[in-house]
Enzyme design. Structure first.
Site, PDB file in Angstrom:
ATOM      1  N   GLN A   1     -20.863  35.207  -5.853  1.00 37.57           N
ATOM      2  CA  GLN A   1     -20.691  36.633  -5.195  1.00 37.57           C
ATOM      3  C   GLN A   1     -19.933  37.301  -6.115  1.00 37.57           C
ATOM      4  O   GLN A   1     -19.904  38.657  -5.867  1.00 37.57           O
ATOM      5  CB  GLN A   1     -20.155  36.464  -3.940  1.00 37.57           C
ATOM      6  CG  GLN A   1     -21.099  35.840  -2.980  1.00 37.57           C
ATOM      7  CD  GLN A   1     -20.555  35.967  -1.465  1.00 37.57           C
ATOM      8  OE1 GLN A   1     -20.587  34.795  -0.975  1.00 37.57           O
ATOM      9  NE2 GLN A   1     -20.011  37.005  -0.964  1.00 37.57           N
TER      10      GLN A   1
ATOM     11  N   ARG B   1     -18.707  36.583   6.386  1.00 36.57           N
ATOM     12  CA  ARG B   1     -19.075  37.927   6.773  1.00 36.57           C
ATOM     13  C   ARG B   1     -17.995  38.780   7.250  1.00 36.57           C
ATOM     14  O   ARG B   1     -18.077  39.296   8.604  1.00 36.57           O
ATOM     15  CB  ARG B   1     -20.452  37.711   7.739  1.00 36.57           C
ATOM     16  CG  ARG B   1     -21.244  38.923   7.769  1.00 36.57           C
ATOM     17  CD  ARG B   1     -22.283  38.922   8.543  1.00 36.57           C
ATOM     18  NE  ARG B   1     -23.218  40.296   8.288  1.00 36.57           N
ATOM     19  CZ  ARG B   1     -24.601  40.089   8.057  1.00 36.57           C
ATOM     20  NH1 ARG B   1     -25.140  38.998   8.070  1.00 36.57           N
ATOM     21  NH2 ARG B   1     -25.262  41.261   7.824  1.00 36.57           N
ATOM     22  N   CYS B   2     -16.982  38.995   6.547  1.00 34.48           N
ATOM     23  CA  CYS B   2     -15.765  39.480   7.317  1.00 34.48           C
ATOM     24  C   CYS B   2     -15.036  39.856   6.127  1.00 34.48           C
ATOM     25  O   CYS B   2     -14.925  39.337   5.004  1.00 34.48           O
ATOM     26  CB  CYS B   2     -15.017  38.306   7.969  1.00 34.48           C
ATOM     27  SG  CYS B   2     -13.354  38.552   8.267  1.00 34.48           S
TER      28      CYS B   2
ATOM     29  N   GLU C   1     -20.522  43.799   7.365  1.00 32.72           N
ATOM     30  CA  GLU C   1     -19.612  42.770   8.161  1.00 32.72           C
ATOM     31  C   GLU C   1     -19.380  43.245   9.594  1.00 32.72           C
ATOM     32  O   GLU C   1     -18.830  42.565  10.325  1.00 32.72           O
ATOM     33  CB  GLU C   1     -18.440  42.424   7.406  1.00 32.72           C
ATOM     34  CG  GLU C   1     -18.854  41.355   6.257  1.00 32.72           C
ATOM     35  CD  GLU C   1     -17.871  41.855   4.941  1.00 32.72           C
ATOM     36  OE1 GLU C   1     -17.171  42.617   4.974  1.00 32.72           O
ATOM     37  OE2 GLU C   1     -18.262  40.752   4.191  1.00 32.72           O
TER      38      GLU C   1
END
Lengths: 165, 806
Positions: free
Chosen positions: B237, B384-385, B760
């Site tokens: 990522q 996802r945060c 997110e």
């Protein structure tokens, strides 16, 4: 390890190959035939990223041995578009309805939907949801996939109606 | 300058710019099975690596015997810690300032820890040989419960640092203690609680979960001995950071390391960090002189790479009897597993947990976080945060409901009474953040009206009466969640990773024909960057998005950036994209003026070109200007039309939203059915509404999974229970609810196009909405807080605890 000769049809083409008895169909497709569309997501038959069509059924190719495909007729995502490159209604609909994000589940999902629409050309939303329950998607929440399959069903129905007329 | 008859609307339509539902470019290859993921890569002579892993959670390694593994035909090498030690690679630094064993040499600290890396000519042989590695262990007592980590008699896990009293984030009080992080005003908060008319206190746990993207973590490393160059294709990522860390660790000059992140099959935070698999593939390629592929399987993914959460939050709110909050106090016990391998910005050991005051105007607050080691896999990543923001949102949203319940106030009403008001922005929170913009009351009102909130509450009261009269065994829960996120890390004044400021970048080149290539420092994992960045460029430069190619993930060609996670791509790289476009546009204006033979101040940009002010018939399209940039620039100006921007954001962005969940729960089976889920998101300017809705659908589905069943659970011996999709809950299309999306638009005042990021938000806001719905269903029977996950068994147990299973 001793190898076994298999002969099968993949996307309409005759294939003859030597495989180890333990070689999984997904590895045979991806590594020996370089058909990398189907993916491996879980190795336990849960995620369906490896879904291909074998003799008229959706199979999870991570839990089928290549030797079991001896004599079979296989179709993978690479063989879904028409020979002239025209995309299948499902391929168009998935893009049109934003039915994919990372794309990793997409080849398996589309191949499952392709078989589903042959089993049931006019599925309800609930039937689509049940019909793709063997294919996990981590990105879309399925809603747009359901829309896409429904839309493709309508397109295909329209096309077959046109052909009949 | 346009085809005759083109209206302004038609010209804008042609661009497919900001705000339109542009279909995704990526989908063309993905729908045909032509994506390029790491495992699709095949290099001549490529070998395969596989790990031998520990079956124990805590044990001393007495002996490692690789003889049998090496003897297997097809095995090329077997690496153990002994082989890595001379290269100083048996341990590696984590992003959180700790160290992590690449291969365990003396001790194993969690089940599934990597011990030996076997390299063979095919993946089946590598797996065979991994099984042939023999390890002799001396079992040690595992430490599974984080609440026991700092007990005087707790087994010492990290013997490598047992005498170190100073960690990366200050003093350590116990060999299993990692850090204490404190923020806010302790004294003023204590005073607020002393003076409080009412207060509530609750332990709110956020269980251990896992991002589990459908594609696991994987890499192919290829070292060219002649040139001394290393190329690594991997699920990264943040590819640039991987290159820098790789250079520091390996000693290979950074320009001779090529990191390539091809298509990534979902990330969700799982693919931010550096894992032993990447390091071992690299070392194995250097040792064997051949490319080496490492692909973890699903069990390895769930067992060893980057879990999320495991946060145990004790929240206290002080308030007036009228329901106005006067203070917030939170203590967190953070279970980090065997190594602190969080992927937070370096100065933030608990991420941005200090967003825990949420959307409410708390005059004072105080937070302490204790990080501890346990005998579990390392991680603590932002699934996802944006760095512990989802934990914070869950904590405050549950706590506000508990306060509402105590005061017999409606959960929506207590939120309305405490929201930060529109005129308070930019708002300085008690825990140190400056919220950029928001209009919470408007969003909440819109949401309540959309679902018919009052009617739902009336129905719920009727249902409760029916339940009391034993006419039904079904309960109805209404979950209210109003979240404020903090995303877009981040400003260099407070955000860096290993000393590198967390800017991001865009490099844009306009070719003579008006075609454009744009490269960014971020990396899409399904978010659709190739589509959306092009839309920004189209609006900014007046060139159709279809003429723009967006490329990411190759560190040789892309400008340096910190990657994609924490909803940061839009706040940082999209800002850089707009900034680079504006540099190009300024030069283009000079060229246009030259072509039009007027002063550059006398021309203005208009949709897809420049026109002379007051004389719209005298104009030059951007396409014409692009051509002229290569042959007719004004004297003194360099030819060419390109720009690069490294954008250091002045502030974070603060997306927010109002989520409402209506649930029907069968008390006898514990099955909770989502009747309705409504999500209103405000992410500022909306670049592509279709993609935003898709992000919301996906994030809500992950939130549903977390709240309603997902758990990485261990038994008392530290065995991971259910490390496959057989047991780890990922909802199918059948369980997944239908999602309703809505929005308001409150642009970010400091972002060039006013966008805030959205990826997110649905996870951050979704989890409390589901959990609050379950809790709301049982609240009238006396339940204060039911812990997640709310799977049917636990819901049934909660009902039983309330005496409902008679």
């Amino acid at each position: 390890m001793a190898k076994t000769a298999i002969s099968l049809t993949v996307n309409g083409e005759k294939v003859e190959a030597l495989v180890e008895p333990r070689t999984l169909l997904i590895h045979f497709l991806r590594e020996q035939l370089s058909l990398t569309g189907a993916h491996i997501g879980c190795e336990t038959s849960h995620c369906g990223a490896c879904t291909v069509d074998m003799d008229g059924q959706s199979v999870k190719s991570c839990t089928v041995f290549a030797v079991q495909a001896d004599g079979a007729d296989l179709r993978t995502i690479e063989g879904l578009a028409a020979p002239d490159g025209t995309l299948h209604a499902l391929q168009n609909a998935f893009r049109e309805w934003h039915g994919l994000q990372c794309g990793f589940c997409t080849p398996g999902m589309i191949m499952r939907a392709w078989r589903l629409l042959q089993e049931n050309p006019h599925p309800s939303e609930a039937e689509i949801r049940f019909g793709i329950a063997g294919n996990l998607c981590r990105c879309t929440g399925y809603q747009n996939i359901v829309h896409a399959i429904s839309a493709a069903a309508a397109t295909l129905a329209g096309a077959s109606k046109e052909a009949a007329e | 300058m346009n085809e005759i008859g083109d209206t302004r609307a038609a010209r804008e339509e042609k661009l497919q710019g900001i705000g339109c539902r542009r279909k995704r470019i990526e989908d063309i290859r993905f729908t045909q099975g032509k994506g390029n993921y790491v495992d699709d890569l095949k290099l001549p002579g490529m070998l395969f690596g596989d790990f031998h892993r520990s079956p124990y959670a805590h044990a001393r390694i007495r002996r490692i015997d690789t003889t049998k593994a090496r003897a297997l035909a097809g095995v090329v090498a077997v690496l153990t810690a002994t082989d890595l030690k001379p290269l100083k690679l048996d341990w590696m630094p984590t992003l959180a300032g700790d160290v992590q064993a690449v291969l365990a040499g003396e001790k194993v600290l969690f089940q599934g820890q990597e011990i030996a890396f076997v390299v063979a000519t095919d993946r089946y042989l590598a797996a065979d040989a991994a099984d042939l590695v023999e390890v002799e262990y001396e079992e040690l007592p595992p430490l599974v419960d984080p609440f026991r980590s700092m007990a005087p008699d707790a087994p010492i896990l990290r013997e490598d640092i047992k005498d170190t009293t100073e960690g990366a984030h200050g003093k350590r009080r116990h060999p299993n203690h990692i850090f204490t992080w404190e923020v806010g005003d302790r004294e003023a908060t204590e005073q607020a609680f002393r003076a409080a008319e009412v207060s509530v206190k609750q332990l709110i746990s956020y269980q251990r979960v896992h991002p589990s993207p459908l594609e696991t973590c994987q890499a192919v490393a290829s070292f060219d001995k002649i040139e001394g160059e290393l190329t690594v294709w991997g699920t990264f990522q943040a590819p640039h950071v991987v290159r820098t860390v790789g250079a520091i660790l390996s000693g290979i000059p950074e320009h001779k390391i090529h990191i390539i992140a091809p298509d990534i099959g979902g990330g969700f935070g799982n693919k931010v960090g550096v894992y032993p698999g990447y390091v071992c593939a690299i070392v194995a390629s250097i040792v064997t002189g051949k490319p080496v592929k490492w692909v973890e399987d699903r069990i390895e993914n769930l067992t060893a790479t980057a879990f999320a959460r495991d946060y145990h939050m004790t929240a206290e709110i002080a308030a007036t009897r009228a329901g106005k909050v006067t203070g917030l106090r939170v203590h967190v016990l953070a279970d980090h597993g065997a190594f602190d391998a969080c992927a937070d910005p370096s100065k933030w050991p608990a991420g941005f947990f200090n967003i825990v005051t949420g959307s409410y105007d708390f005059p004072v607050a105080h937070v302490t976080v204790d990080g501890v080691y346990t005998s579990k896999a390392p991680g603590g990543v932002a699934y996802r945060c944006s760095f512990r923001v989802t934990e914070a949102a869950y904590c405050i949203e549950r706590a506000m409901d508990i306060l509402a319940h105590k005061l017999r106030l409606d959960p929506a009403e207590i939120r309305m009474r405490n929201f930060i008001r529109r005129e308070q922005f930019p708002y300085h929170s008690a825990l140190g953040w400056e919220y950029d913009s928001g209009d919470y009351h408007t969003a909440m009102k819109k949401a309540l009206e959309a679902v018919g909130y009052q009617a739902l509450r009336t129905e719920q009261r009727e249902k409760q009466e029916q339940f009391r009269r034993r006419e039904t065994r079904e309960l109805m829960g209404i979950g209210v969640s109003f979240f404020t996120e903090i995303v877009g890390a981040g400003p260099s004044k407070n955000c860096d990773i290993l000393g590198i400021a967390m800017f991001d970048s865009a490099e844009i080149r306009v070719h003579p024909t008006g075609a454009i290539i744009a490269r960014m420092g971020t990396k899409s994992q399904g978010q659709g960057h190739e589509t959306t960045y092009a839309q920004i460029i189209a609006s900014e430069l007046g060139i159709p998005a279809d003429n723009v190619m967006v490329e990411e993930g190759n560190t040789d060609t892309a400008p340096y950036g910190l990657g994609t996670y924490g909803s940061r791509s839009t706040p940082t790289a999209a800002a850089a994209t707009a900034a680079a476009c504006r540099k190009i546009r300024a030069k283009a204006q000079m060229i246009a003026a030259h072509l039009l033979e007027v002063h550059h101040d006398d021309v203005e940009f208009d949709i897809d070109g420049f026109r002379v002010k007051g004389m719209p018939e005298r104009s030059k399209s951007m396409k014409e200007v692009a051509w002229a940039a290569y042959n007719a620039v004004p004297p003194g100006l360099e030819p060419g039309l390109e720009a690069v921007s490294y954008y250091d954001p002045p502030n974070m962005t603060y997306p927010f939203g109002a989520y409402l969940c209506v649930m029907d729960i069968d008390v006898d089976t514990g099955v909770a059915k989502v009747r309705r889920f409504y999500a209103l998101d405000d992410c500022g300017t909306r670049i592509n509404p279709m993609i935003i809705e898709g992000q919301v659908h996906g994030g809500l589905t992950e939130a549903f999974a977390i709240a309603m069943g997902q758990e990485i659970a261990y038994d008392e011996m530290g065995n991971l229970k259910g490390p496959s999709f057989m047991d780890f809950f990922l909802p199918t299309a059948v369980e997944t609810p239908h999602w309703e999306t809505d929005y308001t638009v409150t642009p970010s005042p400091h972002h060039p196009i006013g966008a805030k990021g959205v990826g997110e938000s649905p996870n951050v806001g979704g989890v409390p909405a589901f959990s609050n719905a379950v809790n709301d269903a049982f609240a009238f029977l006396g339940a204060t807080h039911i812990q997640m996950p709310h799977d049917p068994w636990r819901v049934w147990k909660a009902a039983e605890a309330l005496g409902l299973q008679k």
